[in-house]
Write a protein that holds these residues in place. Sequence first.
Motif, PDB file in Angstrom:
ATOM      1  N   TYR A 131       0.849  -1.255   0.118  1.00  0.00           N
ATOM      2  CA  TYR A 131       0.050   0.091  -0.090  1.00  0.00           C
ATOM      3  C   TYR A 131       0.700   1.214   0.133  1.00  0.00           C
ATOM      4  O   TYR A 131       1.905   1.159   0.653  1.00  0.00           O
ATOM      5  N   LEU A 132       0.450   2.270  -0.715  1.00  0.00           N
ATOM      6  CA  LEU A 132       1.466   3.586  -1.175  1.00  0.00           C
ATOM      7  C   LEU A 132       0.468   4.730  -0.815  1.00  0.00           C
ATOM      8  O   LEU A 132      -0.625   4.779  -1.288  1.00  0.00           O
ATOM      9  N   SER A 133       1.068   5.665   0.040  1.00  0.00           N
ATOM     10  CA  SER A 133       0.349   6.795  -0.016  1.00  0.00           C
ATOM     11  C   SER A 133       1.339   8.126   0.040  1.00  0.00           C
ATOM     12  O   SER A 133       2.792   7.904   0.102  1.00  0.00           O
ATOM     13  N   GLY A 134       0.840   9.251  -0.174  1.00  0.00           N
ATOM     14  CA  GLY A 134       1.649  10.468  -0.614  1.00  0.00           C
ATOM     15  C   GLY A 134       1.652  10.934  -2.121  1.00  0.00           C
ATOM     16  O   GLY A 134       0.960  10.263  -3.054  1.00  0.00           O
ATOM     17  N   GLY A 135       2.227  12.103  -2.249  1.00  0.00           N
ATOM     18  CA  GLY A 135       1.840  12.616  -3.521  1.00  0.00           C
ATOM     19  C   GLY A 135       2.605  11.865  -4.694  1.00  0.00           C
ATOM     20  O   GLY A 135       2.064  11.938  -5.971  1.00  0.00           O
ATOM     21  N   ASP A 136       3.525  10.901  -4.478  1.00  0.00           N
ATOM     22  CA  ASP A 136       4.235  10.305  -5.590  1.00  0.00           C
ATOM     23  C   ASP A 136       3.982   8.930  -5.547  1.00  0.00           C
ATOM     24  O   ASP A 136       4.578   8.135  -6.124  1.00  0.00           O
ATOM     25  N   ALA A 137       2.711   8.561  -4.811  1.00  0.00           N
ATOM     26  CA  ALA A 137       2.427   7.153  -4.610  1.00  0.00           C
ATOM     27  C   ALA A 137       2.201   6.582  -6.155  1.00  0.00           C
ATOM     28  O   ALA A 137       2.646   5.254  -6.336  1.00  0.00           O
ATOM     29  N   ALA A 138       1.315   7.360  -6.942  1.00  0.00           N
ATOM     30  CA  ALA A 138       1.229   6.437  -8.150  1.00  0.00           C
ATOM     31  C   ALA A 138       2.557   6.187  -9.064  1.00  0.00           C
ATOM     32  O   ALA A 138       2.701   5.288  -9.822  1.00  0.00           O
ATOM     33  N   ALA A 139       3.425   7.032  -8.841  1.00  0.00           N
ATOM     34  CA  ALA A 139       4.698   6.967  -9.537  1.00  0.00           C
ATOM     35  C   ALA A 139       5.539   5.779  -9.028  1.00  0.00           C
ATOM     36  O   ALA A 139       5.975   4.894  -9.802  1.00  0.00           O
ATOM     37  N   ALA A 140       5.357   5.441  -7.877  1.00  0.00           N
ATOM     38  CA  ALA A 140       6.112   4.486  -7.073  1.00  0.00           C
ATOM     39  C   ALA A 140       5.182   3.149  -7.621  1.00  0.00           C
ATOM     40  O   ALA A 140       5.671   1.893  -7.756  1.00  0.00           O
ATOM     41  N   ALA A 141       3.887   3.172  -7.530  1.00  0.00           N
ATOM     42  CA  ALA A 141       3.005   1.868  -7.964  1.00  0.00           C
ATOM     43  C   ALA A 141       3.537   1.338  -9.199  1.00  0.00           C
ATOM     44  O   ALA A 141       3.625   0.064  -9.351  1.00  0.00           O
ATOM     45  N   ARG A 142       3.876   1.999 -10.248  1.00  0.00           N
ATOM     46  CA  ARG A 142       4.302   1.384 -11.287  1.00  0.00           C
ATOM     47  C   ARG A 142       5.509   0.591 -11.376  1.00  0.00           C
ATOM     48  O   ARG A 142       5.550  -0.162 -12.182  1.00  0.00           O
ATOM     49  N   LEU A 143       6.230   0.765 -10.440  1.00  0.00           N
ATOM     50  CA  LEU A 143       7.442  -0.154 -10.299  1.00  0.00           C
ATOM     51  C   LEU A 143       7.088  -1.563  -9.880  1.00  0.00           C
ATOM     52  O   LEU A 143       7.743  -2.325 -10.191  1.00  0.00           O
ATOM     53  N   PHE A 144       5.710  -1.683  -9.346  1.00  0.00           N
ATOM     54  CA  PHE A 144       5.576  -2.757  -8.591  1.00  0.00           C
ATOM     55  C   PHE A 144       4.259  -3.725  -9.581  1.00  0.00           C
ATOM     56  O   PHE A 144       4.097  -4.692  -9.125  1.00  0.00           O
ATOM     57  N   GLU A 145       4.104  -3.014 -10.734  1.00  0.00           N
ATOM     58  CA  GLU A 145       2.891  -3.531 -11.534  1.00  0.00           C
ATOM     59  C   GLU A 145       2.971  -4.968 -11.896  1.00  0.00           C
ATOM     60  O   GLU A 145       1.945  -5.902 -12.242  1.00  0.00           O
ATOM     61  N   ALA A 146       4.299  -5.177 -12.306  1.00  0.00           N
ATOM     62  CA  ALA A 146       4.249  -6.907 -12.672  1.00  0.00           C
ATOM     63  C   ALA A 146       4.312  -7.829 -11.887  1.00  0.00           C
ATOM     64  O   ALA A 146       4.212  -9.044 -11.928  1.00  0.00           O
ATOM     65  N   GLY A 147       4.177  -7.326 -10.346  1.00  0.00           N
ATOM     66  CA  GLY A 147       3.992  -8.522  -9.099  1.00  0.00           C
ATOM     67  C   GLY A 147       5.407  -9.293  -9.043  1.00  0.00           C
ATOM     68  O   GLY A 147       6.481  -9.159  -9.780  1.00  0.00           O
ATOM     69  N   PRO A 148       5.618 -10.009  -7.973  1.00  0.00           N
ATOM     70  CA  PRO A 148       4.243 -10.769  -7.438  1.00  0.00           C
ATOM     71  C   PRO A 148       3.626 -10.007  -6.245  1.00  0.00           C
ATOM     72  O   PRO A 148       2.487  -9.982  -5.838  1.00  0.00           O
ATOM     73  N   VAL A 149       4.692  -8.917  -5.917  1.00  0.00           N
ATOM     74  CA  VAL A 149       3.968  -7.812  -4.790  1.00  0.00           C
ATOM     75  C   VAL A 149       3.319  -6.906  -5.501  1.00  0.00           C
ATOM     76  O   VAL A 149       3.771  -6.126  -6.272  1.00  0.00           O
ATOM     77  N   ALA A 150       1.706  -6.967  -5.228  1.00  0.00           N
ATOM     78  CA  ALA A 150       0.922  -5.901  -5.852  1.00  0.00           C
ATOM     79  C   ALA A 150       0.617  -4.576  -5.481  1.00  0.00           C
ATOM     80  O   ALA A 150       0.622  -4.724  -4.057  1.00  0.00           O
TER      81      ALA A 150
END
Length: 280
Positions: A131-150
Motif C-alpha cells: 500500500y502506497l500513500s503520498g503525492g508520488d504514490a502513483a509513480a511508485a506503484a508503477r514499479l510494482f505492476e508486474a508483481g508478485p507484490v501488487a
Amino acid sequence: MTVGLLHPGEMGSAVGATLVAGGARVLWASAGRGAQTRARATEIGLEDAGSLEALVHASRVIVSVAPPHAALDVARGVAAAGFSGLYVDANAVSPDAAREIGRIVERGGARFVDGGIIGPANRKPGAARVYLSGGDAAAAARLFEAGPVAPVVLAAPVGAASALKMAYGGWNKGMQALLASIRALAIAEGVDEALLAEWKISMPDMPARSERAVHDNARKAWRFVGEMEENARSFAQAGLPTGFHEAAAEVYRRLSTYKDTPAPPSVAEAAAALLKRPGR
C-alpha cells in the motif's frame, strides 16, 4: 530505471523480485550483510553495489524494506549520502515514524512515498500487497505492476499506508501472540487438554490456529518485536491504550531465541520459553 533495494531479506527479496520483473535494474549493498541475504540477492538477479554510498549515487529510486527498528537509520544514511530521487519506505512503522522518515529524506532533497506491505513473503503472485500513500504514490506503484507484490495506491497523505499496516498487523500479529500466550497459560495451569476440548466444541478452528501461531511465527519472532513496539506507538499517538502490543512485543522477544533454528518449536516448547521470567 535503476532502483536501490535496502535490503533483500525475506520480504525484501519478494519486493526485489517484483522490481526485477518490472524491468528495473535493481541494486543492493552487500556491506555488513550476511550470507543468506547475499544468496537471496543472487537468486533474484540483484546487482551488488557494494556500499550504501555507491547504491545511492547509482539509483533513481530507493525502496527501504528493513526491520522497523532500523528504518530511521536507513533513511538517515541515504539522506547523508546525498540521495535526491524517489524514496519509498515500505517498513512496518507508526504513522508518525513514517512522517519523520519523510522529513529526513526530503530535507536531503529526495521525494518520499509512504508504504506498508501486507501479506506473506512467499513470492506467490497476489499473496502480498504494498500500500502506497503520498503525492508520488502513483509513480511508485508503477514499479510494482508486474508483481508478485501488487501495488495499491491510497488517495491519502504520507502516514496512511503505515497506519493501514499498523491496523492490520496490530490485529494479525497481536492476535497470534495472544493465542500463543493463552496456550502457555493453559499448559502452566494444567488445563491445556481441557481448553483444546472446549475449543473443539465452541470454536473448532482455534486448536489449529493456536498451533499455527507458534509454528508459523516462532522463528520470525525476532522481526516482530519492533513491529509490535511500533504498534504500541501508533496506539499512543491515537490516544489508545498501548498495553496490547507492548505485551505482544514481549511475547515475541521471548520467542526470539528460535531465530535460525532448523525447525519451529512445539507448542509445549514455545510455552516453556514464554513462561520464563526475564533474567531467569
